[in-house]
Design a protein around this motif. Structure first.
Motif, PDB file in Angstrom:
ATOM      1  N   MET A   1       0.847  -1.199   0.000  1.00 22.17           N
ATOM      2  CA  MET A   1       0.000   0.000   0.000  1.00 22.17           C
ATOM      3  C   MET A   1       0.878   1.242   0.000  1.00 22.17           C
ATOM      4  N   ASN A   2       0.536   2.223  -0.792  1.00 15.39           N
ATOM      5  CA  ASN A   2       1.276   3.476  -0.840  1.00 15.39           C
ATOM      6  C   ASN A   2       0.847   4.351   0.331  1.00 15.39           C
ATOM      7  N   ASN A   3       1.730   4.491   1.325  1.00 12.83           N
ATOM      8  CA  ASN A   3       1.381   5.263   2.516  1.00 12.83           C
ATOM      9  C   ASN A   3       1.949   6.677   2.477  1.00 12.83           C
ATOM     10  N   ASN A   4       2.636   7.028   1.369  1.00 16.02           N
ATOM     11  CA  ASN A   4       3.199   8.368   1.165  1.00 16.02           C
ATOM     12  C   ASN A   4       4.362   8.690   2.095  1.00 16.02           C
ATOM     13  N   LEU A   5       4.859   7.711   2.825  1.00 13.22           N
ATOM     14  CA  LEU A   5       5.972   7.964   3.733  1.00 13.22           C
ATOM     15  C   LEU A   5       7.291   8.030   2.970  1.00 13.22           C
ATOM     16  N   ASN A   6       8.164   8.915   3.420  1.00 10.00           N
ATOM     17  CA  ASN A   6       9.519   8.990   2.884  1.00 10.00           C
ATOM     18  C   ASN A   6      10.393   8.057   3.710  1.00 10.00           C
ATOM     19  N   SER A   7      10.798   6.945   3.117  1.00  6.79           N
ATOM     20  CA  SER A   7      11.533   5.917   3.861  1.00  6.79           C
ATOM     21  C   SER A   7      12.912   6.387   4.323  1.00  6.79           C
ATOM     22  N   LYS A   8      13.393   7.501   3.762  1.00  5.87           N
ATOM     23  CA  LYS A   8      14.713   8.009   4.149  1.00  5.87           C
ATOM     24  C   LYS A   8      14.678   8.805   5.456  1.00  5.87           C
ATOM     25  N   LEU A   9      13.488   9.172   5.897  1.00  6.16           N
ATOM     26  CA  LEU A   9      13.360   9.959   7.124  1.00  6.16           C
ATOM     27  C   LEU A   9      13.061   9.018   8.287  1.00  6.16           C
ATOM     28  N   THR A  10      14.071   8.755   9.094  1.00  5.40           N
ATOM     29  CA  THR A  10      13.951   7.794  10.191  1.00  5.40           C
ATOM     30  C   THR A  10      14.449   8.417  11.493  1.00  5.40           C
ATOM     31  N   PHE A  11      14.211   7.706  12.590  1.00  6.26           N
ATOM     32  CA  PHE A  11      14.747   8.152  13.873  1.00  6.26           C
ATOM     33  C   PHE A  11      16.273   8.054  13.887  1.00  6.26           C
ATOM     34  N   GLY A  51      12.188  20.275  11.906  1.00  7.81           N
ATOM     35  CA  GLY A  51      12.214  18.816  11.996  1.00  7.81           C
ATOM     36  C   GLY A  51      10.881  18.143  12.228  1.00  7.81           C
ATOM     37  N   LYS A  52       9.787  18.887  12.164  1.00  9.12           N
ATOM     38  CA  LYS A  52       8.470  18.295  12.417  1.00  9.12           C
ATOM     39  C   LYS A  52       8.143  17.203  11.396  1.00  9.12           C
ATOM     40  N   THR A  53       8.346  17.524  10.124  1.00 10.40           N
ATOM     41  CA  THR A  53       8.023  16.559   9.069  1.00 10.40           C
ATOM     42  C   THR A  53       8.922  15.332   9.158  1.00 10.40           C
ATOM     43  N   HIS A  54      10.193  15.536   9.481  1.00  8.05           N
ATOM     44  CA  HIS A  54      11.102  14.394   9.633  1.00  8.05           C
ATOM     45  C   HIS A  54      10.574  13.449  10.713  1.00  8.05           C
ATOM     46  N   LEU A  55      10.175  13.996  11.853  1.00  8.92           N
ATOM     47  CA  LEU A  55       9.722  13.145  12.957  1.00  8.92           C
ATOM     48  C   LEU A  55       8.421  12.418  12.637  1.00  8.92           C
ATOM     49  N   ILE A  56       7.510  13.079  11.946  1.00  9.52           N
ATOM     50  CA  ILE A  56       6.236  12.425  11.656  1.00  9.52           C
ATOM     51  C   ILE A  56       6.443  11.280  10.655  1.00  9.52           C
ATOM     52  N   HIS A  57       7.363  11.470   9.700  1.00 11.14           N
ATOM     53  CA  HIS A  57       7.711  10.379   8.787  1.00 11.14           C
ATOM     54  C   HIS A  57       8.448   9.274   9.534  1.00 11.14           C
ATOM     55  N   ALA A  58       9.358   9.655  10.416  1.00 15.08           N
ATOM     56  CA  ALA A  58      10.118   8.661  11.176  1.00 15.08           C
ATOM     57  C   ALA A  58       9.191   7.779  12.003  1.00 15.08           C
ATOM     58  N   ALA A  59       8.183   8.398  12.619  1.00 12.94           N
ATOM     59  CA  ALA A  59       7.215   7.625  13.398  1.00 12.94           C
ATOM     60  C   ALA A  59       6.457   6.651  12.504  1.00 12.94           C
ATOM     61  N   GLY A  60       6.037   7.125  11.340  1.00 13.11           N
ATOM     62  CA  GLY A  60       5.322   6.252  10.414  1.00 13.11           C
ATOM     63  C   GLY A  60       6.175   5.094   9.935  1.00 13.11           C
ATOM     64  N   LEU A  75      -0.189  12.054   5.211  1.00 13.91           N
ATOM     65  CA  LEU A  75      -0.493  12.981   4.126  1.00 13.91           C
ATOM     66  C   LEU A  75      -0.427  14.415   4.633  1.00 13.91           C
ATOM     67  N   HIS A  76      -0.153  15.300   3.685  1.00 12.93           N
ATOM     68  CA  HIS A  76      -0.172  16.728   3.967  1.00 12.93           C
ATOM     69  C   HIS A  76      -1.621  17.191   4.000  1.00 12.93           C
TER      70      HIS A  76
END
Length: 255
Positions: A1-11, A51-60, A75-76
């Motif tokens: 499933m396409n979840n729109n997450l950027n896999s490069k943004l991690t903890f 860093g808000k967007t980085h953290l929300i992607h990292a959590a996902g 999603l935005h």
């Protein structure tokens, strides 16, 4: 499933500092224990590039790694509204709502863009309520706290206020230097400490500008073959440095 997450943004590649430590701990806690009701919903707020967007992607991404079958939706806010408009035009608004109601986690970025859009906010309010009742995590970002977000609908503000809101501020000097070093390592270039300090002292407003300055420096080094030191970067980054040094003038306001 396409979840729109950027896999490069991690903890793992998020640089922790005083300005983001609480937000990092909260998002990591949700990703490790998504069923716990603590801090739901979670709102991260602050200016652009902290860093808000980085953290929300990292959590996902962490939630997906924990459970690859989980339906994690990122999603935005503008995408949420565009999808809603499309559903209204196609008479599929019920399917639109069911899609979000069935999420195992919902991550919505930059909810300040809901300004003046009451009906989409009402839909989001119902979706968040339903997910929280089912024990599913919800993380959102905004440029200000719920109390200061006058453009948000009253019930949505109240719902967000019942959760946890954590500020994220511009990184301090030490954190900016660490960000530059990490990004330089990723680009496979050596960045001397004095050069990192020089850049970090002059470009301090947000992470995106730091990364932009470093990308320009990397491009210059690869093009010219020069060694990185302070003298050439003064010329290479003069536009970034000038932008940071530019004074801001405010016109007098008439009563």
């Amino acid at each position: 499933m396409n979840n729109n997450l950027n896999s490069k943004l991690t903890f793992d590649n998020f640089v922790e500092g005083k300005s983001n430590r609480m937000a990092l701990a909260a998002t990591r806690g949700i990703s490790e224990h998504p069923a716990l009701p603590t801090h739901k919903p979670l709102l991260l707020y602050g200016s652009t590039g902290v860093g808000k967007t980085h953290l929300i992607h990292a959590a996902g991404n962490a939630l997906i790694r924990r459970n690859p079958n989980a339906k994690v939706i990122y999603l935005h806010t503008e995408r949420f509204m565009a999808n809603r408009i499309s559903a209204l035009h196609n008479n599929t608004i019920n399917e639109f709502k069911r899609f979000y109601y069935s999420a195992n986690a919902l991550l919505v970025d930059e909810i300040q863009f809901f300004a003046g859009k009451e009906e989409p906010q009402e839909d989001l309010h119902h979706i968040i309520n339903a997910l929280l009742e089912n024990g599913q995590p919800v993380i959102l970002t905004c440029d200000r706290s719920p109390q200061e977000a006058d453009s948000l609908e009253k019930r949505l503000k109240s719902l967000l206020s019942c959760g946890r809101s954590l500020p994220m501020k511009a990184p301090d000097l030490e954190t900016r230097m660490e960000i530059l070093k990490r990004k330089a390592e990723e680009a496979k270039i050596g960045l001397p400490n004095d050069t990192a300090l020089f850049i970090a002292q002059r470009i301090g407003s947000n992470v995106r500008e730091l990364e932009g300055a470093l990308r320009q420096l990397v491009a210059h080094v690869r093009l010219t073959g020069e060694q990185i030191n302070i003298r050439p970067i003064q010329e290479t980054l003069k536009d970034f440095i000038a932008l940071q040094a530019r004074p801001v003038y405010c016109k007098n306001l008439r009563n």
